[in-house]
Design a protein around this motif. Sequence first.
Motif, mmCIF file in Angstrom:
data_model
loop_
_atom_site.group_PDB
_atom_site.id
_atom_site.type_symbol
_atom_site.label_atom_id
_atom_site.label_comp_id
_atom_site.label_asym_id
_atom_site.label_seq_id
_atom_site.Cartn_x
_atom_site.Cartn_y
_atom_site.Cartn_z
ATOM 1 N N ARG A 181 0.877 -1.287 0.218
ATOM 2 C CA ARG A 181 -0.091 -0.001 -0.046
ATOM 3 C C ARG A 181 0.865 1.104 0.180
ATOM 4 N NH1 ARG A 181 -3.103 -3.897 1.736
ATOM 5 N NH2 ARG A 181 -5.576 -3.769 1.715
ATOM 6 N N ALA A 182 2.005 0.987 0.567
ATOM 7 C CA ALA A 182 2.924 2.277 0.602
ATOM 8 C C ALA A 182 3.453 2.701 -0.653
ATOM 9 C CB ALA A 182 4.081 2.151 1.752
ATOM 10 N N ILE A 183 3.858 1.777 -1.520
ATOM 11 C CA ILE A 183 4.676 2.068 -2.854
ATOM 12 C C ILE A 183 4.159 1.745 -4.031
ATOM 13 C CG2 ILE A 183 6.820 1.670 -1.428
ATOM 14 C CD1 ILE A 183 7.001 -1.216 -2.674
ATOM 15 N N THR A 184 2.702 1.425 -3.879
ATOM 16 C CA THR A 184 1.825 1.382 -5.177
ATOM 17 C C THR A 184 0.545 2.257 -4.951
ATOM 18 O OG1 THR A 184 0.579 -0.492 -4.520
ATOM 19 C CG2 THR A 184 2.624 -1.222 -5.494
ATOM 20 N N VAL A 185 0.128 2.533 -6.219
ATOM 21 C CA VAL A 185 -1.331 2.957 -6.274
ATOM 22 C C VAL A 185 -2.182 1.899 -7.079
ATOM 23 C CG1 VAL A 185 -0.448 5.256 -5.966
ATOM 24 C CG2 VAL A 185 -0.852 4.386 -8.383
ATOM 25 N N PRO A 186 -3.431 1.996 -7.077
ATOM 26 C CA PRO A 186 -4.301 1.032 -7.686
ATOM 27 C C PRO A 186 -3.684 0.778 -9.191
ATOM 28 C CG PRO A 186 -5.308 2.212 -5.964
ATOM 29 C CD PRO A 186 -4.212 2.729 -6.000
ATOM 30 N N GLY A 187 -3.805 -0.324 -9.605
ATOM 31 C CA GLY A 187 -3.300 -0.576 -11.015
ATOM 32 C C GLY A 187 -1.852 -0.737 -11.235
ATOM 33 N N ASP A 188 -1.280 -0.311 -10.229
ATOM 34 C CA ASP A 188 0.213 -0.729 -10.345
ATOM 35 C C ASP A 188 0.610 -2.107 -10.420
ATOM 36 O OD1 ASP A 188 0.913 1.885 -10.546
ATOM 37 O OD2 ASP A 188 1.928 1.999 -8.142
ATOM 38 N N GLU A 189 1.410 -2.717 -10.967
ATOM 39 C CA GLU A 189 1.960 -4.076 -11.037
ATOM 40 C C GLU A 189 3.101 -4.483 -10.124
ATOM 41 O OE1 GLU A 189 2.609 -5.665 -14.917
ATOM 42 O OE2 GLU A 189 1.038 -4.620 -15.939
ATOM 43 N N GLU A 237 -1.485 -16.758 -0.689
ATOM 44 C CA GLU A 237 -1.926 -15.564 -0.073
ATOM 45 C C GLU A 237 -1.461 -14.273 -0.566
ATOM 46 O OE1 GLU A 237 -4.761 -17.377 1.346
ATOM 47 O OE2 GLU A 237 -4.571 -15.475 2.599
ATOM 48 N N TYR A 238 -0.377 -14.342 -1.333
ATOM 49 C CA TYR A 238 -0.017 -12.890 -2.130
ATOM 50 C C TYR A 238 -1.098 -12.378 -2.899
ATOM 51 C CZ TYR A 238 4.797 -14.179 -0.963
ATOM 52 O OH TYR A 238 6.181 -14.556 -0.353
ATOM 53 N N HIS A 239 -2.044 -13.177 -3.219
ATOM 54 C CA HIS A 239 -3.255 -12.850 -4.045
ATOM 55 C C HIS A 239 -4.082 -11.728 -3.389
ATOM 56 C CE1 HIS A 239 -2.975 -13.774 -8.389
ATOM 57 N NE2 HIS A 239 -2.478 -14.751 -8.159
ATOM 58 N N PRO A 240 -4.562 -12.304 -2.110
ATOM 59 C CA PRO A 240 -5.290 -11.300 -1.275
ATOM 60 C C PRO A 240 -4.563 -10.102 -0.749
ATOM 61 C CG PRO A 240 -5.219 -13.446 -0.278
ATOM 62 C CD PRO A 240 -4.909 -13.672 -1.691
ATOM 63 N N TYR A 241 -3.246 -10.406 -0.392
ATOM 64 C CA TYR A 241 -2.612 -9.208 0.109
ATOM 65 C C TYR A 241 -2.500 -8.134 -1.066
ATOM 66 C CZ TYR A 241 -0.815 -12.806 3.543
ATOM 67 O OH TYR A 241 -0.436 -13.794 4.441
ATOM 68 N N ILE A 242 -2.030 -8.535 -2.191
ATOM 69 C CA ILE A 242 -1.672 -7.535 -3.216
ATOM 70 C C ILE A 242 -3.280 -7.236 -4.014
ATOM 71 C CG2 ILE A 242 -0.395 -7.104 -5.476
ATOM 72 C CD1 ILE A 242 1.367 -7.948 -2.828
ATOM 73 N N ASP A 243 -3.884 -8.138 -4.461
ATOM 74 C CA ASP A 243 -5.040 -7.619 -5.352
ATOM 75 C C ASP A 243 -6.010 -6.842 -4.646
ATOM 76 O OD1 ASP A 243 -3.850 -9.394 -7.140
ATOM 77 O OD2 ASP A 243 -5.264 -10.911 -6.792
ATOM 78 N N SER A 271 -5.180 -4.565 -2.291
ATOM 79 C CA SER A 271 -4.936 -3.515 -2.163
ATOM 80 C C SER A 271 -5.018 -2.485 -3.168
ATOM 81 C CB SER A 271 -3.241 -3.443 -1.822
ATOM 82 O OG SER A 271 -2.624 -3.677 -3.078
ATOM 83 N N GLY A 272 -5.586 -3.216 -4.541
ATOM 84 C CA GLY A 272 -5.881 -2.428 -5.566
ATOM 85 C C GLY A 272 -4.812 -2.536 -6.766
ATOM 86 N N ALA A 273 -3.425 -2.934 -6.254
ATOM 87 C CA ALA A 273 -2.419 -3.331 -7.302
ATOM 88 C C ALA A 273 -2.559 -4.757 -7.860
ATOM 89 C CB ALA A 273 -1.089 -3.427 -6.467
ATOM 90 N N VAL A 274 -1.922 -5.151 -8.978
ATOM 91 C CA VAL A 274 -2.336 -6.216 -9.545
ATOM 92 C C VAL A 274 -0.811 -7.112 -9.503
ATOM 93 C CG1 VAL A 274 -2.739 -7.230 -11.926
ATOM 94 C CG2 VAL A 274 -3.403 -4.755 -11.299
ATOM 95 N N LEU A 275 -1.057 -8.252 -9.048
ATOM 96 C CA LEU A 275 -0.225 -9.404 -8.837
ATOM 97 C C LEU A 275 -0.148 -10.108 -10.299
ATOM 98 C CD1 LEU A 275 1.963 -10.720 -6.942
ATOM 99 C CD2 LEU A 275 0.323 -12.482 -6.600
ATOM 100 N N LYS A 276 1.172 -10.124 -10.643
ATOM 101 C CA LYS A 276 1.452 -10.730 -11.863
ATOM 102 C C LYS A 276 2.720 -11.891 -11.530
ATOM 103 C CE LYS A 276 -0.632 -7.969 -15.091
ATOM 104 N NZ LYS A 276 -0.691 -7.561 -16.565
ATOM 105 N N VAL A 277 2.360 -13.116 -11.922
ATOM 106 C CA VAL A 277 3.398 -14.135 -11.763
ATOM 107 C C VAL A 277 4.365 -14.514 -12.974
ATOM 108 C CG1 VAL A 277 3.271 -16.399 -10.639
ATOM 109 C CG2 VAL A 277 1.507 -14.919 -10.056
#
Lengths: 395, 395
Positions: A115-123, A133-139, A141-147
Motif C-alpha cells: 500500500r505504501a509503494i503502489t497505487v491502484p493499477g500498479d503491477e 495468499e499473495y493474491h489477497p494481500y496484493i489484489d 490493495s488495488g495493485a495487480v499481482l502478476k506471476v
Amino acid sequence: MIAAKYKDMLGAKSVIRELSEYATARGKEIGYENVFDYSLGNPSVPAPEKFRQAMVDLLEKCDPMALHGYSPSLGITSVKEKVAESLNKRFNMNYTYKHIFMTAGAAGAISHAVRAITVPGDEVLTFAPFFPEYHPYIDLSGAVLKVVPPNTETFQINFERFEDMLNENVMAVLINTPNNPSGIVYTKETLEKLAEIMTKRSEEYGHDIYLISDEPYREIVFADVEDIYVSKVYDNTISCYSYSKSLSIPGERIGYIAVNPSCSDAETIVNMCGQISRGIGHNCPSSIIQLAVAEVLYETSDLSVYETNMNLLYKELTDLGFTCVKPGGTFYIFPKALEEDAKIFCQKAKNYDLILVPGDSFGCPGYFRMAYCIDTEKVERSLAALRKFVEAEYR
Amino acid sequence: MIAAKYKDMLGAKSVIRELSEYATARGKEIGYENVFDYSLGNPSVPAPEKFRQAMVDLLEKCDPMALHGYSPSLGITSVKEKVAESLNKRFNMNYTYKHIFMTAGAAGAISHAVRAITVPGDEVLTFAPFFPEYHPYIDLSGAVLKVVPPNTETFQINFERFEDMLNENVMAVLINTPNNPSGIVYTKETLEKLAEIMTKRSEEYGHDIYLISDEPYREIVFADVEDIYVSKVYDNTISCYSYSKSLSIPGERIGYIAVNPSCSDAETIVNMCGQISRGIGHNCPSSIIQLAVAEVLYETSDLSVYETNMNLLYKELTDLGFTCVKPGGTFYIFPKALEEDAKIFCQKAKNYDLILVPGDSFGCPGYFRMAYCIDTEKVERSLAALRKFVEAEYR
C-alpha cells in the motif's frame, strides 16, 4: 451494499484448508496419528522457554498500564531499537528504529508495504512457485499481482520470463527466500542478477522498483546453504519478517517491516505505514507481544527437526524416482508429481492417508507440496505409506 | 509509486497527539504532576488482576503450540462461543459463535464492518460530535463519511438534519454511545426514533441500511443513566466492541464484531470479515489475548474513578458558568468554550497548564473536550487552575 468482492471470495475455499479439514476428519475416524498430514505450514516445535519466561516476567514485573497501554502509532520505540540493533549485528546493516515498523506478522508487513509503494493499477511481480495468499494481500490493495512462471530445474528465478514481464507499470517485485513452497534458498548469483536487472530497469523507466522481501523462513536454512540477507544486495528493499516460524508463535501475529536506510524515501515509507494502519483499523501488534519478542531476538525454537525431516523425505522421494530439487531451508519440499495432473495425484495419495497439496495454487501445476513440520517419528512412518502408494499406483 | 494518499496524511498531524506531546514536553520542564493533561483517552486504572492471572495461567498450563498456534481465520471458536453467551446473558440476545468475529479492537471492528457492507462511493453517516479516527476508518475503505451536524442542546441526535442527509446512497449509519467526545448516552427514545427512520428509509430505498454501533465505552455508564443495548432496538446492527477501556488493555488490540442474528446476511457478513482480513493482512488478534479475555468476560477494571472525576469537573464547570451537558458515561466531558473560537480558548488554557482539546476535529467547533481519565487527586488540583484561568481571562 454487501461488498461483492469479499462475498465472491467465500465460494473459493482454500485447497490447503480443505485438505487440512479432510485430514482432521479422517483423523477422527482412524486416529490422527495414522494420518500423514503434510498439508499445513504450522510450526511443529514449541516456542522457546525464554519466550514464555519473558511473557511471565512482563506480567509479573511491569506496571499494567505501561505494559498494556497504547503503543505509539509506529510501534514501541524501544522494541524497534532492539530489532534494528539485532539486524545490524547479524547482517552488518545500519538500521535505526526509524526504519522499523512493527506489524501483524509478514502478512501485515507485505500488506502495508504494497500500500505504501503502489497505487491502484500498479503491477507487482512475483515468481512461481509462490505463496497463494499473495493474491489477497496484493489484489485487495488495488495493485495487480502478476506471476513469473517457474524455473522448474532449480526453482531459482526464471530470468528470461522476468525480463519479458518487467515493464514500466511494475513498481515492486515480491520474493520469498527461503521459499514456500519449494524450500529453495535463492543463491547469491540469483539475488545479484535480480538486483542488476531491477537497477537497470529502474533507470530506464525513471522510477524506483522496490523489492519486497518476504522472509518468515529466514532462520530455517539448512547446513552448507549460503544464507544471503536480501537487503544487502539491493538498496530499495523492504524486508518483511515474521516471528511465526522462528519462535513458533504464529497465532500471536508479530513481525516487522525493515526498510533499508539507503532505500528511496525510507523513513517516509515507515511513517506512511502508520497512516495505512489507521485506514485498515490495524494499529500496532499487541504491546505485550512486542515487548516479549524484543527480549528474545537472538532466540529461536529448536528448528533442527525440520532439516532432519527434510533429509528423510528427500532421500525416500529420490529413491522412489521423484524429480525433486533439494530444499535449502523452510519446512517444505516440492517434488514433481508422478502424473501430469498433480490434483489427481494428490487425490490418489489420500487413499494411503498421505495428505499432499497440489502445486496448482502455488502457480506450479504438476508439482506437489509437503509441509514436513510434523514429528520425525511420523515422517518415518509415512515413508512406508509413500512407497506403498507409488508402487501400487505408478509401477 | 509512493502512494500520495498516505504520504499526504503525514502533513496533517493529529491535534490530540500534538497536545499530548506538548503536555509531555511541558511535564519535563515543570514536573508532569503539575500539568493537567486532559488530552488523551487512555485508561487511568490498571487491568483487573484476574486478567493478569488469566495470562499467567495460560502461559503456565497450556501447551505452547496450542496457545500460540494460528487461530482459525474467523477467530477462536471457543472464545467466540463465550463472547456470544455473555452477550446473550446480559442483553437477552441470541448470538452464537457464528455471529462473532474477533478484531483488533473497535478500530479493527469498524474497518471490517464498513468494508463488508459498503462498496467504494457508498455513504456512511455519523453524528457530530464524533471520534475523528472515523475519517481514516471509513474514507480509506473507499466509502464516504458524511457528518450530521450536532444537536448542541443535548448531544442526542439532530434528527431534522439526519432526515435531510439520508439518501439512497447511504448504506450505513455509524453511532457511538456512550459518546466520545460528549460523554452522552443515547436515550431509548433517541435509539427508537433512529431505528424507526432507518427502517422507513430502508423500505423506501429498497435496500438495507446497516447500523454500525461503536461501543468501546459500553461498560462506562454512570448512575441513574439508562443503558440500552443498541442491537436490541434495530435488527440490522453490527456491534463493534473493544476491551481497551473496560479492561484497560488498549495496547493489546482486542475486540469483536457481533452481528445481530436477525440482521440481513448476518452469517455472510461474519464470513466476509475473514476475507477482508486476508486483504488487509490482519488475520486474527493475538491468540493468547483472545484466550485471556475469554476468561474475564464478566470483569472490568475499577471504572468508578471516571464517575467521581466527572462529578468533580461537572460541578466546577457549571459553577464557573460553562454551558455543559452532563455526561452519562465514558471519561469525557464536552463543555462550550468561553469564546467563539475553541482553538484560541484551548491555546490560552495552556498558560495555566490545562491541556484541553478544541472540538473542531470532533465536528463541533466552539466546544472543547476534557478526557478525565487521570487520577482524581490531579482532577482536584486542576480545579483551582481552571478557576484561575476563567477568572483571569473571561471576567
